[in-house]
Design an enzyme around this catalytic site. Sequence first.
Site, PDB file in Angstrom:
ATOM      1  N   HIS A  36       6.153 -41.086 -17.440  1.00  0.00           N
ATOM      2  CA  HIS A  36       5.217 -40.604 -16.426  1.00  0.00           C
ATOM      3  C   HIS A  36       4.083 -39.882 -17.158  1.00  0.00           C
ATOM      4  O   HIS A  36       4.317 -38.960 -17.930  1.00  0.00           O
ATOM      5  CB  HIS A  36       5.921 -39.639 -15.466  1.00  0.00           C
ATOM      6  N   HIS A  70      11.075 -44.863 -18.292  1.00  0.00           N
ATOM      7  CA  HIS A  70       9.635 -45.103 -18.296  1.00  0.00           C
ATOM      8  C   HIS A  70       8.955 -43.800 -18.721  1.00  0.00           C
ATOM      9  O   HIS A  70       9.618 -42.780 -18.877  1.00  0.00           O
ATOM     10  CB  HIS A  70       9.134 -45.547 -16.896  1.00  0.00           C
ATOM     11  N   ASP A  88       2.796 -44.531 -14.207  1.00  0.00           N
ATOM     12  CA  ASP A  88       3.966 -44.800 -15.038  1.00  0.00           C
ATOM     13  C   ASP A  88       3.629 -45.913 -16.026  1.00  0.00           C
ATOM     14  O   ASP A  88       3.083 -46.953 -15.654  1.00  0.00           O
ATOM     15  CB  ASP A  88       5.152 -45.234 -14.181  1.00  0.00           C
ATOM     16  N   HIS A 144       2.064 -40.734  -5.688  1.00  0.00           N
ATOM     17  CA  HIS A 144       2.248 -40.596  -7.150  1.00  0.00           C
ATOM     18  C   HIS A 144       1.098 -39.777  -7.748  1.00  0.00           C
ATOM     19  O   HIS A 144      -0.065 -40.140  -7.577  1.00  0.00           O
ATOM     20  CB  HIS A 144       2.309 -41.997  -7.766  1.00  0.00           C
TER      21      HIS A 144
END
Length: 256
Positions: free
Chosen positions: A230, A228, A153, A149
């Site tokens: 990011h 969500h 998030d 990642h």
Amino acid sequence: MAFTRATGKHRAPSRMARRGAGIAGVATLATTGVIGTLASPALAADADNRSVEDTGLTKVITEDSLADRLNAQAAAQEQVAFETAAKAKAQAEAKRKAEARAKEIRQAKERAAREAERRRLASFQLPVEGSYVSTGYKTGGSLWSSGSHSGIDFHAAYGSTVVSVGSGTVVEAGWGGAYGNNIVIRMNDGTYTQYGHLSSIGVYVGQSVEPGQRIGISGSTGNSTGPHLHFEARTTAEYGSDINPIAYLRARGVNV
């Protein structure tokens, strides 16, 4: 021998005649006021008083008294004028000081307001109010093409308001491939922040934004498994220059 009384103009007046003449003279002197003047000092003093009045001295005394009153009145008027001028001067000085003090207070308030605005513009905050991190930085997995990642998030229900974390200028606003609808902002400190998977975008390239200013609405566009936000922190506007977003926000006073 018999004697006869001498007659003619050279004959001396008899004693009785002299007495009679004396009485007549006294009467005449009394009538003219001479005896009264000589015999009575009080009457003489009255005559002197009448003489003073007749000479106009009383008039002179009266004029002197009037002059004294006029001088006293003029002095009183001068004193009133002096006190009035002094009072006016004191009031003017008090007004000047009050105006100067009011100016100082106003300037102090203006400086405080400018400083508060400067601090506000330099501040940072969460991109979604009251949210929390649902997926951490560098979390591994097949969901990311790089194998980990590149950001974090933030939990955000669909339609949540997304704001700029600080002051900056929008350098990208549109479709970002795997990021879906995304925005990239060059922050005033020279760093960059990214906001991905938005359902809608509310800013344009070149627009200046402030901390807490709404820039879009959260969603699940692009490579996303659900609604969500990011969020990335970068050293440039390009993918691959990411830095730890949590450390980035904490270093700027944000409680994450």
